[in-house]
Design a protein around this motif. Structure first.
Motif, PDB file in Angstrom:
ATOM      1  N   GLN A 177       0.892  -1.215   0.124  1.00  0.00           N
ATOM      2  CA  GLN A 177      -0.013  -0.056   0.133  1.00  0.00           C
ATOM      3  C   GLN A 177       0.676   1.007  -0.146  1.00  0.00           C
ATOM      4  O   GLN A 177       1.178   1.889   1.194  1.00  0.00           O
ATOM      5  CB  GLN A 177      -0.818  -0.133   1.306  1.00  0.00           C
ATOM      6  N   TYR A 211      -7.645  -4.141  -0.588  1.00  0.00           N
ATOM      7  CA  TYR A 211      -7.469  -2.916  -0.734  1.00  0.00           C
ATOM      8  C   TYR A 211      -7.443  -2.223  -2.310  1.00  0.00           C
ATOM      9  O   TYR A 211      -7.845  -1.336  -2.561  1.00  0.00           O
ATOM     10  CB  TYR A 211      -5.810  -2.477  -0.267  1.00  0.00           C
ATOM     11  N   ARG A 219     -10.092   0.364  -3.973  1.00  0.00           N
ATOM     12  CA  ARG A 219      -9.393   1.569  -4.885  1.00  0.00           C
ATOM     13  C   ARG A 219      -9.878   1.424  -6.281  1.00  0.00           C
ATOM     14  O   ARG A 219     -10.091   2.406  -6.943  1.00  0.00           O
ATOM     15  CB  ARG A 219      -7.651   1.286  -4.822  1.00  0.00           C
ATOM     16  N   ASP A 258      -0.071   2.020  -5.818  1.00  0.00           N
ATOM     17  CA  ASP A 258      -1.417   2.958  -5.921  1.00  0.00           C
ATOM     18  C   ASP A 258      -1.465   3.372  -7.344  1.00  0.00           C
ATOM     19  O   ASP A 258      -2.659   3.176  -8.132  1.00  0.00           O
ATOM     20  CB  ASP A 258      -1.776   4.274  -4.964  1.00  0.00           C
TER      21      ASP A 258
END
Length: 295
Positions: free
Chosen positions: A233, A264, A268, A238
């Motif tokens: 992360q 996660y 996202r 990302d």
């Protein structure tokens, strides 16, 4: 996108998907495990796509009212245990279905967890007993007018860094896994088009793009893992997750995912794709028909 009423009867262009096993279950009484197994009904076929890590998928099938003896063909997406560990269990409960497996799926595949020696994550050895049932596939296998297996999609999007911990032993020693053992299923039933992947190690963007090239349009639904769960992360992770979402955003395809996508990455990606990204859990049932996908 018009909605359709769920029905147990299969319409001429409808594809039905039942998740037999996933990392999590959406119904009490169903086993869950790190793995994937899907039951698919098309107008012509009853298909088992992957078998999870063990025989739990068969127990779940019984609980969900799926008779595995009626399956007429099976597909193994790739040579990792969490998708093919239950293959022998399927062969024991269904003695007629042919199983479509890539030629390279029986290799020595490894995972290198941080701080540990690489460990084996390939298929179990007891599959030798069932070799006569296997149809060994190459980069493309057209089963009939409804079903096509395709592999090694052109890398229009750099996704391999999400699978950097996965390795294979070759004649030259341990190397990064090239995923020559991976394949995807393209279903075309009239005006309905569905893509089914296992972990999409070579990138869901690349798989969806190759399906689009073959179809001349976007698939109505794409089902399978995105293999993003091993990313950290951080800003680099990302960027990759966000870029994946942006690349999949054009069009109307609905994406059903779970297993190796990771919570996660799912959340996202949801920020980019909205309702076109939907969770896949044990017991999930989907009906796809000509431009619509109904959970």
């Amino acid at each position: 996108m018009n909605t359709q009423t769920q029905s147990s009867a299969l319409r001429p262009e409808r594809v039905k998907v039942v998740t037999l096993l996933e990392n999590a279950a959406c119904r009490e009484g169903l086993a869950s495990a790190h793995g994937l197994s899907l039951y698919l009904e098309t107008p012509r076929h009853r298909i088992l796509f992957d078998m999870g890590p063990d025989g739990a998928f068969a127990e779940n099938a019984a609980a969900l009212g799926v008779d595995l003896k009626t399956v007429d063909l099976a597909v193994l997406s790739h040579g990792h245990y969490d998708h093919g560990g239950g293959l022998a269990a399927f062969c024991r409960c269904n003695d007629t279905a042919r199983i479509y497996i890539r030629r390279d799926a029986f290799g020595e595949f490894l995972s290198a967890d941080p701080g540990q020696e690489p460990h084996y994550i390939g298929l179990p050895e007891d599959l030798e007993l069932f070799r006569e049932r296997f149809v060994l596939t190459g980069p493309e296998t057209k089963i009939d007018e409804e079903l096509t297996l395709f592999a090694e999609p052109p890398m229009v999007f750099d996704a391999m860094k999400a699978s950097a911990s996965l390795l294979e032993r070759t004649a030259a020693g341990i190397q990064p896994d090239a995923f020559s053992h991976e394949q995807n299923l393209l279903i075309t039933a009239g005006e309905t088009a569905v893509v089914v992947a296992g972990c999409a190690h070579r990138g869901m963007v690349n798989i969806a793009a190759e399906a689009r090239r073959r179809l001349g349009r976007d698939a109505d639904a794409v089902i399978g893992g995105f293999h993003l769960f091993q990313l950290g992360q951080d800003a680099q992770a990302d960027d990759l997750i966000d870029a994946t979402g942006r690349a999949l955003l054009p069009g109307k395809t609905v994406y059903y995912t779970g297993h190796c996508t990771g919570d996660y990455a799912f959340h996202r990606l949801s920020g980019v794709l909205g309702d076109r990204l939907r969770p896949l859990h044990g017991g999930t049932e989907i009906a796809v028909e000509g431009g619509s996908a109904t959970p």
